[in-house]
Design a protein around this motif. Sequence first.
Motif, short mmCIF file in Angstrom:
data_model
loop_
_atom_site.label_atom_id
_atom_site.label_comp_id
_atom_site.label_asym_id
_atom_site.label_seq_id
_atom_site.Cartn_x
_atom_site.Cartn_y
_atom_site.Cartn_z
N UNK A 1 0.08 -2.08 16.39
CA UNK A 1 0.85 -0.76 16.51
C UNK A 1 2.13 -1.05 15.73
N UNK A 2 2.48 -2.40 15.64
CA UNK A 2 3.76 -2.79 14.83
C UNK A 2 3.55 -2.89 13.57
N UNK A 3 2.30 -2.88 12.94
CA UNK A 3 1.91 -3.51 11.40
C UNK A 3 2.57 -2.44 10.45
N UNK A 4 2.80 -1.25 10.44
CA UNK A 4 3.14 -0.52 9.45
C UNK A 4 4.97 -0.67 9.41
N UNK A 5 5.58 -0.79 10.68
CA UNK A 5 7.04 -1.05 10.86
C UNK A 5 7.21 -2.40 10.22
N UNK A 6 6.46 -3.45 10.32
CA UNK A 6 6.76 -4.77 9.79
C UNK A 6 6.70 -4.80 8.27
N UNK A 7 5.67 -4.23 7.90
CA UNK A 7 5.30 -4.21 6.35
C UNK A 7 6.48 -3.29 5.47
N UNK A 8 7.14 -2.35 6.23
CA UNK A 8 8.15 -1.74 5.66
C UNK A 8 9.61 -2.41 5.83
N UNK A 9 9.63 -3.23 6.87
CA UNK A 9 10.95 -4.23 7.10
C UNK A 9 10.81 -5.32 5.97
N UNK B 1 4.77 -8.77 -3.37
CA UNK B 1 4.26 -7.78 -2.69
C UNK B 1 4.01 -8.06 -1.25
N UNK B 2 3.65 -7.03 -0.49
CA UNK B 2 3.59 -7.19 0.90
C UNK B 2 2.22 -6.43 1.19
N UNK B 3 1.35 -7.01 2.15
CA UNK B 3 0.10 -6.78 2.46
C UNK B 3 -0.06 -6.68 3.87
N UNK B 4 -0.93 -5.56 4.39
CA UNK B 4 -1.29 -5.46 5.58
C UNK B 4 -2.70 -5.34 5.76
N UNK B 5 -3.54 -6.19 6.93
CA UNK B 5 -4.81 -6.27 7.25
C UNK B 5 -4.88 -5.76 8.58
N UNK B 6 -5.62 -4.61 8.74
CA UNK B 6 -5.73 -4.17 10.45
C UNK B 6 -6.96 -4.33 10.82
N UNK B 7 -7.74 -5.29 10.02
CA UNK B 7 -9.32 -5.49 10.45
C UNK B 7 -9.59 -6.70 11.09
N UNK B 8 -8.56 -7.10 11.75
CA UNK B 8 -8.38 -8.63 12.06
C UNK B 8 -8.51 -8.65 13.92
N UNK C 1 1.00 -0.95 0.08
CA UNK C 1 0.00 -0.13 0.02
C UNK C 1 0.79 1.35 -0.03
N UNK C 2 0.74 2.04 -1.08
CA UNK C 2 1.76 3.37 -1.13
C UNK C 2 1.42 4.33 0.01
N UNK C 3 0.41 4.01 0.64
CA UNK C 3 0.13 4.86 1.87
C UNK C 3 1.03 4.44 2.93
N UNK C 4 1.27 3.26 3.07
CA UNK C 4 1.92 2.81 4.31
C UNK C 4 3.42 2.54 4.03
N UNK C 5 3.67 2.19 2.76
CA UNK C 5 5.26 1.98 2.45
C UNK C 5 5.61 3.09 1.16
N UNK C 6 6.24 4.12 1.44
CA UNK C 6 6.40 5.05 0.47
C UNK C 6 7.33 5.02 -0.43
N UNK D 1 13.64 -6.51 -1.16
CA UNK D 1 14.21 -5.46 -2.08
C UNK D 1 12.93 -5.11 -3.21
N UNK D 2 11.85 -4.73 -2.53
CA UNK D 2 10.68 -4.59 -3.49
C UNK D 2 10.68 -3.03 -3.94
N UNK D 3 11.43 -2.16 -3.06
CA UNK D 3 11.42 -0.75 -3.33
C UNK D 3 11.86 -0.43 -4.76
N UNK D 4 11.83 1.09 -4.90
CA UNK D 4 12.09 1.64 -6.17
C UNK D 4 13.72 1.16 -6.27
N UNK D 5 13.98 1.16 -7.67
CA UNK D 5 15.44 1.05 -7.98
C UNK D 5 16.39 2.09 -7.48
#
Length: 405
Positions: A387-395, A254-261, A182-187, A401-405
């Motif tokens: 509280x750790x979801x976004x940190x985990x997704x970015x890690x 890709x990496x996905x986050x679900x905060x509705x669980x 999600x580009x709103x979570x992983x810049x 190596x999914x980020x922009x080149x």
Amino acid sequence: MALIVQKYGGTSVGNPDRIRNVAKRIKAQRDRGDQVVVVVSARSGVTNELIDRAKSLNPSPDEREMDTLLAIGEQETIALTAIALHAIGVQAVSRTGPQAGIITDDAHTRARILDVTGGDIKRQLDEGKVVIVAGFQGLTANGEVTTLGRGGSDLSAIALAWALKADVCQIYTDVDGVYTADPRVVPDARKLDLLSYDEMLELASSGSKVMQARSVEFAQKYNVLFEVRSSFNDEPGTIVKAEAPNMEQILVRGVAVDKNQVKVTLSELPDRPGVAATLFQALGAQGVVVDMIIQNIGRAGLANLTFTVAKEDVPRSEKVAKAVITELGGGKLLPPADIAKVSAVGIGMRTHSGVAAKFFGALAKAGVNIMMITTSEIKISVAIEPAQADTAARALHAAFDLGKA
Ligand code: ADP
Ligand code: ASP
Ligand code: MG
């Protein structure tokens, strides 16, 4: 001349200017000589507002009445889109889901499509009109209005594309396509050009709400090619289709986050054959979709069973759990707790080793504690503190190596 189904999401029709923008895009497609069927969502926020309004009157509103209520949102935008098209000289007519022959079962608020007749859409197209269809809604054989679950306009579009044998189904949204996260979570998330149905389905069911999971399931089953793209520019989007041979070279897509669980725990259950069967059969009978499950043996040979469900299924799950505890003659229901699910998805996992090592290594380094683990052939998911979801997704995104080149 092609037949094109376009779907515009809630943000894309969120205000009069945006509806005008959508009308211009539809006109451009029509001017190329194509036949165009358009599916629209409610304005963003409207479905939530309607739900809140009902709940302010009754905390557990009747599901049939909810469907009658929620169908309003899409009925507004079909008419406004047709009206905006008329203003720029395009012949257009709106159709509700029932008028478009979207036939469903009677599972109100999460109905399944049984058939799509299309109503008179073909005739309207042949007369030169653009047809604007309300997403998210259908009709039972008994004439009751239903809705298709949150995000269900995606499913309406895919199902119509299939029924009308459209050449392509374009899903227009507020991002340029499906990203590595999600580009709103992983810049530094990157847009993907191509994705297999399997990967899109795992991402969607792991919380990437850019496509409704059930719509992807439908597309895969009936081989409906679709493209996810932006309604705000003309950049090419993400094509989703059956697997291509070279797709396996990429380990994680890709990496996905679900905060509705939410996790629900039954402790001190009797440890004997049939306990899990009794619980999960009862949950299934109430239409509760269980995601992760973990069982361990605690004190005095008694078992603890924890499972996760979507937030909206918690009241039904608690009711079932209490009944099952009574039936089994033992056990305690602990208070439900919010969790987040973080997942890595990729068809390359089928044929490569070492993915799990990298996955858990990255979370360890980021200091993320894991409560539950599940895997499929092409996915690893963990339940962690929200509280750790976004940190985990970015890690994870960085580790693979999914980020922009
Ligand atoms: P629409 O109203 O058009 O249906 P949604 O809000 O349902 O749009 O879905 C689009 C949103 O999905 C994006 O704004 C983005 O924040 C979110 N999203 C989550 N995961 C992803 C992903 N992997 N790629 C792109 N967008 C994603
Ligand atoms: N309006 C519905 C929702 O918000 C359907 C959709 O937008 O796809 O869930
Ligand atoms: Mg959506």
